[in-house]
Design a protein around this motif. Structure first.
Motif, PDB file in Angstrom:
ATOM      1  N   TYR A 162      35.373  22.081 -14.896  1.00 13.43           N
ATOM      2  CA  TYR A 162      35.578  23.488 -14.579  1.00 13.43           C
ATOM      3  C   TYR A 162      37.056  23.723 -14.327  1.00 13.43           C
ATOM      4  CZ  TYR A 162      34.220  28.167 -13.295  1.00 13.43           C
ATOM      5  OH  TYR A 162      34.043  29.530 -13.300  1.00 13.43           O
ATOM      6  N   GLY A 163      37.597  24.648 -15.076  1.00 16.71           N
ATOM      7  CA  GLY A 163      39.023  24.912 -15.072  1.00 16.71           C
ATOM      8  C   GLY A 163      39.529  24.773 -16.502  1.00 16.71           C
ATOM      9  N   ARG A 164      40.753  24.360 -16.630  1.00 17.10           N
ATOM     10  CA  ARG A 164      41.311  24.157 -17.965  1.00 17.10           C
ATOM     11  C   ARG A 164      40.706  22.889 -18.585  1.00 17.10           C
ATOM     12  NH1 ARG A 164      46.188  25.674 -20.532  1.00 17.10           N
ATOM     13  NH2 ARG A 164      46.876  24.174 -22.084  1.00 17.10           N
ATOM     14  N   THR A 165      40.182  23.009 -19.805  1.00 19.06           N
ATOM     15  CA  THR A 165      39.608  21.857 -20.492  1.00 19.06           C
ATOM     16  C   THR A 165      40.164  21.776 -21.910  1.00 19.06           C
ATOM     17  OG1 THR A 165      37.674  23.016 -21.422  1.00 19.06           O
ATOM     18  CG2 THR A 165      37.470  22.158 -19.179  1.00 19.06           C
ATOM     19  N   ASN A 166      40.108  20.570 -22.492  1.00 18.85           N
ATOM     20  CA  ASN A 166      40.649  20.331 -23.829  1.00 18.85           C
ATOM     21  C   ASN A 166      39.611  20.657 -24.904  1.00 18.85           C
ATOM     22  OD1 ASN A 166      43.326  19.561 -23.584  1.00 18.85           O
ATOM     23  ND2 ASN A 166      42.836  17.438 -23.102  1.00 18.85           N
ATOM     24  N   HIS A 167      39.352  21.933 -25.131  1.00 19.53           N
ATOM     25  CA  HIS A 167      38.324  22.255 -26.118  1.00 19.53           C
ATOM     26  C   HIS A 167      38.819  23.159 -27.244  1.00 19.53           C
ATOM     27  CE1 HIS A 167      37.272  26.527 -25.156  1.00 19.53           C
ATOM     28  NE2 HIS A 167      37.864  26.228 -24.014  1.00 19.53           N
ATOM     29  N   ALA A 168      39.736  24.046 -26.969  1.00 16.95           N
ATOM     30  CA  ALA A 168      40.089  25.066 -27.956  1.00 16.95           C
ATOM     31  C   ALA A 168      41.370  24.750 -28.722  1.00 16.95           C
ATOM     32  CB  ALA A 168      40.218  26.431 -27.280  1.00 16.95           C
ATOM     33  N   GLY A 169      42.359  24.191 -28.021  1.00 16.06           N
ATOM     34  CA  GLY A 169      43.642  23.945 -28.668  1.00 16.06           C
ATOM     35  C   GLY A 169      44.362  25.236 -29.015  1.00 16.06           C
ATOM     36  N   LEU A 170      45.355  25.130 -29.887  1.00 15.46           N
ATOM     37  CA  LEU A 170      46.121  26.301 -30.312  1.00 15.46           C
ATOM     38  C   LEU A 170      45.378  27.056 -31.392  1.00 15.46           C
ATOM     39  CD1 LEU A 170      49.729  24.798 -30.499  1.00 15.46           C
ATOM     40  CD2 LEU A 170      48.752  26.222 -28.684  1.00 15.46           C
TER      41      LEU A 170
ATOM     42  N   PRO B 153      40.845   8.283 -26.402  1.00 14.51           N
ATOM     43  CA  PRO B 153      42.296   8.092 -26.550  1.00 14.51           C
ATOM     44  C   PRO B 153      42.947   9.216 -27.359  1.00 14.51           C
ATOM     45  CG  PRO B 153      41.170   6.018 -26.868  1.00 14.51           C
ATOM     46  CD  PRO B 153      40.091   7.067 -26.758  1.00 14.51           C
ATOM     47  N   GLY B 154      43.965   9.794 -26.795  1.00 14.18           N
ATOM     48  CA  GLY B 154      44.666  10.885 -27.459  1.00 14.18           C
ATOM     49  C   GLY B 154      44.172  12.261 -27.056  1.00 14.18           C
ATOM     50  N   LEU B 155      42.977  12.343 -26.448  1.00 11.80           N
ATOM     51  CA  LEU B 155      42.446  13.632 -26.007  1.00 11.80           C
ATOM     52  C   LEU B 155      41.615  13.417 -24.739  1.00 11.80           C
ATOM     53  CD1 LEU B 155      42.449  16.646 -26.843  1.00 11.80           C
ATOM     54  CD2 LEU B 155      40.200  16.250 -27.853  1.00 11.80           C
TER      55      LEU B 155
END
Length: 301
Positions: free
Chosen positions: A88-96, A66-68
């Motif tokens: 594969y592609g854009r993933t939620n790992h690095a952030g800003l 939840p939230g990510l």
């Protein structure tokens, strides 16, 4: 512009570097591309998961929480050294993260302190989450560190990057501490050594035969290591070009040679490599006639 390889090619690149790859169902199209672009890619980012247990870790990194929402990376590097591909592609790992760090990675220069969060890292970086509690006490097995090194080197080799293109999350985003338990400088040294050694892999073992053969089988020949993209192209003269040509002939893609392969790169070499690339679906998107690590791997498979 550094364009990511096709999804199917990523697994081949990692296996070519000697890694055990586990493909979770649907990983090739599991991404966050609807939230923004992915690419051009400029580097590899290493994380720890703050979890234990490979199955649970892989599920979290694939599905998120939840939230990510997931995927939270491209691959999970387990303590065993196996890599589980989850997206594969854009993933939620690095952030800003810090734009100055981003520019230093592109230039492969010494990293400045990360003191800003103004650049979309999910767009520009591959991400590997590594199974570890991140408390400074949870051990990092040698197999896992070796897998981090090999996975990073595989992508650096494909894009022609050096070890300066590999960073930790703690070097990207203020307040982050991962990966904790080894230094990124030491990991970059390992990656640099592997790239300098051209990623030589152990010989491939022949498959087990349930029945003893009537005659002894000759041992399987080791796959020659990829000599690097710089070995090929106009003006190049070396033994790798001749070996490339000989392998192209063996694979039935030597029709542009008038005499035969030689040590000197020529247009016939380029056209024969292009012919081989166009015959393999995973290479068609990069069928420019110049061999990369995946072309080399398939030629010697």
């Amino acid at each position: 512009m550094a364009v990511p390889p096709p999804a199917a090619s990523l697994a081949d690149l990692l296996r070519a570097e000697g890694l055990t790859v586990v493909e979770t169902p649907g990983w090739e199209t599991h991404n966050r591309n609807h939230r923004g672009p992915w690419g051009p890619v400029h580097g590899v980012m290493i994380h720890h998961t703050v979890t234990s247990g490979t199955a649970r870790t892989v599920q979290i990194c694939r599905d998120g929480y939840p939230g990510l929402p997931g995927p939270l990376c491209h691959g999970v590097i387990a303590k065993s050294g196996a890599i589980h591909l989850v997206g594969y592609g854009r993933t939620n790992h690095a952030g800003l993260g810090d734009d100055d760090v981003h520019q230093a990675v592109i230039a492969e220069k010494e990293l400045p302190p990360d003191n800003e969060s103004n650049t979309d890292g999910n767009r520009y970086f591959y991400g590997f989450e590594c199974e570890n509690l991140g408390d400074g006490e949870d051990p990092w097995p040698m197999a896992q560190l070796d897998a981090i090194e090999r996975a990073s080197a595989a992508l650096c080799r494909y894009h022609g990057w050096g070890p300066g293109s590999v960073i930790g999350h703690l070097e990207w985003q203020p307040g982050k501490i991962d990966p904790r338990g080894f230094s990124m400088d030491s990991m970059r040294d390992r990656i640099g050594d592997r790239l300098d050694d051209q990623g030589e892999l152990p010989p491939t073992k022949p498959p087990a035969d349930p029945k003893p053969p009537a005659k002894p089988k000759p041992p399987a020949k080791p796959r020659p290591p990829f000599p690097g993209r710089a070995a090929f192209g106009p003006g190049k003269n070396n033994v790798h070009i001749k070996r490339l040509g000989e392998q192209l002939v063996r694979k039935g893609h030597g029709r542009h040679y008038r005499v035969g392969p030689s040590r000197t790169w020529g247009e016939a070499d380029r056209r024969n490599v292009e012919s081989f690339q166009r015959a393999h679906p995973q290479l068609r998107g990069d069928a420019d006639g110049y061999p990369g690590p995946l072309t080399w791997h398939l030629l010697h498979s």
